[in-house]
Design an enzyme around this catalytic site. Structure first.
Site, mmCIF file in Angstrom:
data_model
loop_
_atom_site.group_PDB
_atom_site.id
_atom_site.type_symbol
_atom_site.label_atom_id
_atom_site.label_comp_id
_atom_site.label_asym_id
_atom_site.label_seq_id
_atom_site.Cartn_x
_atom_site.Cartn_y
_atom_site.Cartn_z
ATOM 1 N N HIS A 162 0.844 -1.207 0.000
ATOM 2 C CA HIS A 162 0.000 0.000 0.000
ATOM 3 C C HIS A 162 0.876 1.252 0.000
ATOM 4 O O HIS A 162 1.863 1.308 0.718
ATOM 5 C CB HIS A 162 -0.878 -0.022 1.252
ATOM 6 C CG HIS A 162 -1.999 0.963 1.220
ATOM 7 N ND1 HIS A 162 -1.812 2.313 1.388
ATOM 8 C CD2 HIS A 162 -3.330 0.801 1.027
ATOM 9 C CE1 HIS A 162 -2.979 2.936 1.314
ATOM 10 N NE2 HIS A 162 -3.920 2.035 1.091
ATOM 11 N N GLY A 218 5.549 21.241 11.239
ATOM 12 C CA GLY A 218 6.765 20.452 11.416
ATOM 13 C C GLY A 218 7.854 20.838 10.427
ATOM 14 O O GLY A 218 7.658 21.709 9.568
ATOM 15 N N ALA A 271 10.624 8.250 10.915
ATOM 16 C CA ALA A 271 9.169 8.113 11.061
ATOM 17 C C ALA A 271 8.436 8.670 9.842
ATOM 18 O O ALA A 271 7.209 8.561 9.744
ATOM 19 C CB ALA A 271 8.686 8.829 12.319
ATOM 20 N N GLY A 272 9.168 9.271 8.897
ATOM 21 C CA GLY A 272 8.547 9.809 7.695
ATOM 22 C C GLY A 272 7.625 10.976 7.992
ATOM 23 O O GLY A 272 7.823 11.713 8.969
#
Lengths: 267, 267
Positions: B45, B127, B134-135
């Site tokens: 996915h 951010g 953690a991407g």
């Protein structure tokens, strides 16, 4: 509350926790007994008392047996504290011939007043074998009743009467259907009470009406629910028409919310 | 929670009060960021982060605007406290090209890692413009999505693919339908996501499938809802098929119970 001057009758629906409902009903009976003198009451609907009939209906988190218990509790209290004769009916009936409310109410107030003291068949379940001006009350437990009306593209009452006859229990139709054919504002209507939607679901009644109506070249223009119905009755109809396999009420988001109240945190 | 080893992906559903849900999601993101190293993650996915996508869905007593507010609140906190780049999508999107999640996730983790610092088009809403292990995360607000599958009396995938193409938005069908034709245990299935059941209701999708299936001489054997759906989606289907006029959600017994919690009395 719904009132009707022709019937000279009011229907009050109370929803709540079991003991709160019993208390509210009892206080309502006290008021009705004070305000209504059955010796001077006239109305189109059969009746035998100021608080004529009190059905307990399980909604959520209570069983039919719980409702039977509440019927006994209220009946005993009304008999003892108010001196009103009480007859238990439907699921709460103590004798098979009292399951049907029409049997319990036979002869209405006037007829029962004459018979109650002398005919042992008519001895009440609770309270004295004598009628005061508040008359007698029937207290029962039953599934929720759905008032469902279906309209046809016709101004002729004939087919509506024939279709009502075809679908109702009393003349050979579906077991938990009571039906009449009427004209409402000039439009043919089949007016129904569905007395147990789990065993005779709405969709089966409607589809049978469609088939009978087609025989007259007629079609359903619309339908209506009068008053309240359980969510399950709507979900059942959706499951049928959508051909849903293996559907569980747990799949409905809101049911997850109801199971455990959400915890509100203080942050 | 549903997990799938081929997709190498887990879907967690949390239902509760708004601030409790935000807190639970935040703690879940902390755990995912610690446990999942995107440099070593593979799966079928598309994905761009350990906490890949977080949609807020209004269930009861909150509006879509409330959910947009929660998306911003969580995004800001994840950006500031965890240093994870956050992209707002669908109803929470700050730019039209970010409404579609597929656009936000273009290039997946590896592609975004290369571009985020240098391409201003890919600057996050919250951010840093840099990806750690953690991407990045997509946070959105959207209506509840209904996973709805319809089965045909056929073992040939051809008609199922053609019908999926006919009903889905991307190839000219209904606006809020995503659809694929598949064989599931040898039976033809149209597998769908209904992304806005209020504007593209279940019954319209099903009836369109029936019409397209009839062109191949096929019929619907059954259907299924995967996971959860709002009560309103079932009620809407019942209203359509029963041709109910003037029906109000207030007519559902349980809705009366939910409005005001029943008062328990002490007697």
């Amino acid at each position: 509350m719904q009132s009707d001057p022709d019937h000279n009758r009011s229907v009050v629906t109370i929803i709540g926790m079991p003991q709160a409902v019993v208390e509210a009903v009892f206080q309502g009976v006290v008021a009705a007994a004070e305000l209504i003198d059955m010796d001077h009451h006239r109305g189109g609907h059969p009746r035998m008392g100021a608080a004529d009939v009190i059905p307990f209906v399980p909604v959520r988190g209570v069983t039919m047996d719980d409702c039977v218990g509440l019927a006994h509790q209220l009946g005993q209290r009304m008999g003892t504290e108010l001196g009103i004769p009480v007859y238990l009916y439907e699921e709460a009936a103590t004798r098979p011939d009292r399951r049907n409310l029409a049997n319990v109410r036979r002869g209405e107030y006037e007829g029962l007043k004459d018979e109650v003291a002398t005919n042992p068949e008519r001895a009440p379940d609770y309270g004295p074998a004598a009628l005061g001006t508040a008359g007698a009350s029937a207290i029962g437990a039953r599934p929720p009743l759905i008032a469902f009306n279906v309209y046809l593209n016709s101004d002729d009452v004939g087919p509506a009467k024939a279709i009502a006859q075809a679908v109702r229990h009393s003349s050979g139709g579906l077991r938990y259907v009571k039906a009449l054919g009427l004209l409402v504002e000039g439009q043919a209507q089949i007016s129904m009470n569905l007395t147990d939607f789990r065993h005779t679901p709405i969709h089966r009644v409607l589809e049978l009406i469609r088939i009978e109506a087609a025989r007259y070249g007629l079609a359903v223009t619309h339908s209506e629910i009068v008053g309240l119905l359980p969510a399950e009755a709507m979900t059942d109809a959706a499951r049928f028409y959508l051909q849903l396999a293996d559907f569980s009420p747990d799949q409905i988001l809101e049911n997850r919310l109801s199971e455990e109240p959400p915890v509100r945190q203080s942050s």
